[in-house]
Design a protein around this motif. Structure first.
Motif, short mmCIF file in Angstrom:
data_model
loop_
_atom_site.label_atom_id
_atom_site.label_comp_id
_atom_site.label_asym_id
_atom_site.label_seq_id
_atom_site.Cartn_x
_atom_site.Cartn_y
_atom_site.Cartn_z
N GLU A 1 0.88 -1.17 0.00
CA GLU A 1 0.00 0.00 0.00
C GLU A 1 0.91 1.22 0.00
N LYS B 1 -0.93 5.77 -4.07
CA LYS B 1 -2.23 5.26 -4.53
C LYS B 1 -3.34 5.68 -3.58
N LYS B 2 -2.94 5.98 -2.35
CA LYS B 2 -3.91 6.44 -1.35
C LYS B 2 -3.33 7.67 -0.66
N ILE C 1 -5.80 10.30 -7.30
CA ILE C 1 -5.82 9.54 -6.05
C ILE C 1 -7.26 9.61 -5.52
#
Lengths: 78, 264
Positions: free
Chosen positions: B3, B136-137, B164
């Motif tokens: 992540e 990505k986050k 995002i």
């Protein structure tokens, strides 16, 4: 009374001051000298890596009278 | 695959770096392998918050300039299993790294970690662009003050522009009494304005200052309320459903909290 003082905890403020004095000495002087210290750290790490698996040894800086001394303490390979 | 999460805010001084360090430590306590990347080139601080300032040999600029591999530059925090730092350079500026280099670096690291936390510098210039390039986050840190919420809103817009989609809010330095009395923006007010999901609320707590002074993590202190708030945030990131903490401590809780500074 003496025991009371011996049992006093070290204040986090004092720890912060001590840690910052080391960091600031290597940061503040100026970029050119700071870059020299960074280079010295890399050289020390390069030499010590022959004797240890640790790639990031703890290197401390002591500055006095216009001179800086770098010291490292680390466990050696068995 | 890991992540890749950027921790950002726009405004300075809201606690991005402290939040990054404590979420990272809390995630590693839950058994995850975590690396934190400081992208604040020229004004690095994550190393000091983590107490690793004396162990920096190589930094992110050395890695992107191919002077060393990233595995040589990352510093393992020996107090935790699976917690690493890739420090920023202190003698260079934000232009020393490009967004392409950043994407390439994170792509290489993705295989080795469960979480890559990117500590974003304040502002919306090159440092911000580098930090969000491969994320990505995003976690937006905001404090209940009008200036912080305004900047957070701007940052959310920019994050959406960078494609995002998963953006979550951490409300930091919350004072429940002031919120209750209507003297500070409340949690609901902030969520109404920012319209993103809430990840957690961290109280304004002196434990955070004491831990940061010592280069320790409040998230590893068993009885600290803010430590519990960070651990809950880590659990929510891991997909668990954890209720919001009751930030109001009773007199007895305050009196007996963290008396021995027990750590996890």
């Amino acid at each position: 009374m003496r025991m009371f003082f011996l049992n006093l905890k070290i204040k986090s403020k004092n720890v912060a001051k001590e840690r910052l004095s080391t960091v600031i000495k290597s940061d503040r002087i100026n970029l050119k000298e700071s870059a020299i210290i960074e280079k010295m750290r890399k050289e020390i790490s390069g030499v010590l890596s022959k004797y240890t698996d640790d790639t990031t040894p703890e290197v401390k800086i002591l500055c006095a009278g216009g001179q800086c001394v770098l010291s490292a303490q680390m466990p050696f390979k068995e | 695959m890991s992540e890749v999460i950027v921790i950002t805010s726009g405004k300075g001084g809201v606690g991005k770096t402290t939040t990054t360090a404590n979420i990272g430590a809390a995630l590693s306590l839950s058994g995850k392998k975590v690396v934190m990347i400081d992208t604040d080139i020229g004004l690095r601080n994550l190393d000091v918050i983590m107490g690793l300032e004396n162990r920096i040999v190589y930094d992110i600029v050395d890695v992107v300039e191919n002077k060393c591999t990233y595995s040589k530059a990352i510093i393992r925090d020996k107090r935790f299993e699976g917690l690493y730092l890739l420090p920023a350079a202190q003698t260079r500026d934000k232009s020393a790294v490009t967004t392409t280099q950043m994407k390439h670096l994170i792509h290489k690291m993705e295989e080795d970690f469960d979480y890559i936390l990117i500590d974003c510098p304040a502002g919306i210039e090159q440092g911000f662009e580098n930090a969000v390039a491969a994320a990505k986050k995003a976690i937006v840190v905001a404090i209940p003050e009008v200036s912080s919420v305004r900047d957070a809103d701007r940052i959310i817009g920019l994050l959406e522009k960078h494609d995002i989609k998963d953006i979550r809010l951490v409300i930091n330095k919350a004072r429940p009494k002031m919120m209750e009395n209507g003297n500070m923006l409340g949690i609901e007010d902030m969520l109404d304005i920012l319209s993103i999901d809430l990840l957690g609320v961290v109280p304004d707590d002196e434990d955070i200052i004491i831990a940061a002074n010592k280069g320790e993590y409040v998230s590893s202190l068993v009885k600290s309320l803010s430590g519990q708030a960070y651990r809950n945030i880590a659990l929510r990131l891991n997909g668990e459903n954890v209720e919001l903490l009751n930030l109001k401590q009773s007199f007895w809780q305050k009196l007996f909290k963290n008396k021995k500074g027990e750590r996890l």
